[in-house]
Design a protein around this motif. Structure first.
Motif, PDB file in Angstrom:
ATOM      1  N   PRO A 170       0.847  -1.190   0.000  1.00  0.00           N
ATOM      2  CA  PRO A 170       0.000   0.000   0.000  1.00  0.00           C
ATOM      3  C   PRO A 170       0.890   1.251   0.000  1.00  0.00           C
ATOM      4  O   PRO A 170       1.436   1.624   1.020  1.00  0.00           O
ATOM      5  N   LYS A 175      -2.873   6.340   0.229  1.00  0.00           N
ATOM      6  CA  LYS A 175      -3.600   6.382   1.517  1.00  0.00           C
ATOM      7  C   LYS A 175      -4.917   7.157   1.403  1.00  0.00           C
ATOM      8  O   LYS A 175      -5.946   6.712   1.899  1.00  0.00           O
ATOM      9  N   SER A 178      -8.089   5.267  -0.182  1.00  0.00           N
ATOM     10  CA  SER A 178      -8.587   3.973   0.293  1.00  0.00           C
ATOM     11  C   SER A 178     -10.110   3.858   0.224  1.00  0.00           C
ATOM     12  O   SER A 178     -10.650   2.761   0.156  1.00  0.00           O
ATOM     13  N   GLY A 185      -6.757  -1.478  -4.765  1.00  0.00           N
ATOM     14  CA  GLY A 185      -5.460  -1.725  -4.136  1.00  0.00           C
ATOM     15  C   GLY A 185      -4.972  -3.153  -4.279  1.00  0.00           C
ATOM     16  O   GLY A 185      -3.777  -3.417  -4.219  1.00  0.00           O
TER      17      GLY A 185
END
Ligand SMILES: Cc1cc2nc3c(=O)[nH]c(=O)nc-3n(C[C@H](O)[C@H](O)[C@H](O)COP(=O)(O)OP(=O)(O)OC[C@H]3O[C@@H](n4cnc5c(N)ncnc54)[C@H](O)[C@@H]3O)c2cc1C
Length: 468
Positions: A170, A175, A178, A185
């Motif tokens: 990740p 971030k 998400s 992802g």
């Protein structure tokens, strides 16, 4: 008092399945094998749980057998069970099968399933399938207590980790994405609902942006087109290298770098391989034969390097991987066609930033050659950058909990877990916890594909049974 020992296997992909099959075959006493899988893709796992008939194996049929001494077992199974696998999908009705065919991965999953089912008829060893995520395990003096995601507890005498392919790294720049359904992802999560079976890309002609240019990216491109997506696809990786195509037939090549006589530095090793490739090519042998011969010696060559030298070797790993992990010729032809017409663009560069803006994702890429930053508008971004092998930040709750308790330790260079040669996991429950498959990346480097996994399953089963 229950005197029948229980071996709990976590993960029922190819590794866990073959371990169960081997345990059943090798056990001479009554045994209970509890096979846990969170996704329920028993005997399939990530690779063979795909529902896309165009996803092909990247190894020929005659080398995908589940047993080391019968590497053509899968090919024989194909011949003997033609009616069964042809009925799996309309696309398989007219499929040509030869020993060197690259068969659809869906069919391979059915082959593994048939092996697991056959093992389940074993009178001595009972294989129980449990569809559940195991989130924690505790080693007491008597046994190993597993905690399942619903809080239920299960007890076992031995634990085998066959957790397999971990989700992609990740990245920091993802971030903020998400919660966006435009950012995917982990494309295999879970395989049945994989983004690659979605069709909502079809009506969006904004480019799809892919992080990574390896085999997972090839799968993604193949699936997007199969689902009717006609827009542009842009893929980026640091060097912008695609997997090399297979070239058949592949001649066998003699062993040329026995570990006992091999150099112990990354530079000298690379030089030795390059020289061998040149020598082979002068004699009319393709480089692929040289690379494939090296495969069996790779774990030993890797192990005898110092940490510093392994680190240096990792710097050329992406280049090595494109030669080692090759794509079927069919896929290569399709990808070449896309690149030529510009519907697929491959970029060498690094991503600086991705942000969501008005139903679009804006990706900033620093180009490797010029150093310039290019801004790309994408409808969706797929992370196909390969598994994140660092367990200390794992999204897998079980791995993280085992790590915190000291039951597992990080492998060399923080890749996977530390494991002894006999598959016993290093940590405070050594001798009772075992592991195989991709988790051994730091210890062996070459550990993710079938030819390695089938040997590991047979050997790990032997050690596990001897430890009871
Ligand atoms: C897309 C793809 C294609 C590939 N193609 C080939 C090929 O053609 N030929 C080849 O030789 N190799 C191929 N490989 C390599 C592949 O790694 C191996 O062949 C093999 O599938 C690995 O199996 P595994 O069981 O170790 O891992 P996985 O298939 O990842 O299975 C692990 C399983 O563990 C389960 N699990 C994980 N954590 C938990 C938990 N805490 N509790 C319960 N269950 C859990 C997961 O649900 C999963 O089903 C491919 C890999 C990928 C990703």
């Amino acid at each position: 008092v229950n005197t029948i020992p229980t071996i709990a296997i976590i993960g029922a992909g190819a590794s866990g399945t073959l371990l169960a099959v081997q345990l059943a075959a090798q056990s001479t006493h009554p045994l209970h094998i509890a096979l846990f899988d969170a996704s329920g893709a028993f005997a399939r796992g990530v690779a063979y749980g795909t529902h896309d008939p165009s996803h092909l194996l990247n190894v020929t049929a005659n080398r995908m057998g589940a047993f080391e001494d019968r590497s053509d077992d899968f090919y024989r199974w194909l011949l003997a069970h033609e009616a069964q696998w042809r009925s799996l999908h309309a696309a398989f009705a007219a499929l040509k099968v030869t020993p060197t065919s690259f068969m659809p991965r869906m069919i391979y999953g059915t082959y593994l399933e048939s092996l697991l089912q056959a093992a389940q008829t074993n009178k001595q060893a009972r294989i129980e399938r449990v569809k559940a995520e195991v989130t924690d395990a505790e080693a007491t003096s008597q046994s190993i207590i597993l905690t399942l995601v619903d809080g239920a507890k299960r007890e076992a005498d031995r634990l085998a980790l066959a957790i397999g392919n971990l989700p992609a790294h990740p990245f920091g720049f993802t971030k903020t994405l998400s919660h966006s359904d435009r950012y995917i992802g982990h494309i295999w999560s879970p395989p049945q609902n994989s983004v690659l079976s979605r069709t909502d890309f079809r009506d969006d002609d904004t480019p799809v942006f892919i992080i990574g240019t390896g085999l997972t990216t090839i799968d993604a491109v193949v699936s997007l087109r199969a689902k009717g997506y006609k827009g542009r696809i842009i893929a980026v990786s640091r060097h912008g290298l695609l997997p090399q195509p297979h070239m058949l037939p592949i001649a066998s090549y003699p062993r040329f770098l026995p570990p006992e006589h091999a150099p112990r530095t990354a530079l000298e090793l690379i030089r030795a391989i390059r020289e061998e490739v040149t020598r082979a090519q002068k004699e009319g042998t393709d480089w692929r034969s040289v690379i494939d011969t090296l495969r069996a010696d790779t774990p030993a060559l890797w192990r005898q390097l110092s940490e510093e030298e392994r680190r240096k070797l990792l710097r050329v790993l992406s280049y090595w991987s494109t030669h080692r992990h090759r794509m079927p010729q069919e896929s290569a032809a399709m990808i070449a066609g896309e690149v030529n017409t510009g519907t697929l663009e491959i970029i060498a560069g690094s991503i600086r930033h991705i942000e969501e803006s008005e139903a679009r994702l804006i990706v900033q890429v620093r180009l490797r050659e010029s150093g310039e930053v290019r801004s790309i508008e994408a409808g969706h971004v797929l992370n196909c950058s390969g598994p994140d092998t660092n367990i200390a930040r794992s999204a897998n709750a079980l791995l993280l909990n085992l790590y915190k308790q000291g039951i597992i330790e990080q492998g060399p260079l923080a890749m996977g877990i530390a494991v002894s040669d006999d598959y016993s996991v290093k940590g405070n429950a050594a001798g009772r916890v075992f592991a195989l498959g991709p988790l051994l990346a730091g210890e062996r480097l070459e550990t993710i594909a079938m030819p390695e996994i089938r040997a590991q399953a047979a050997n790990a089963a032997h050690t596990l049974l001897s430890s009871l």
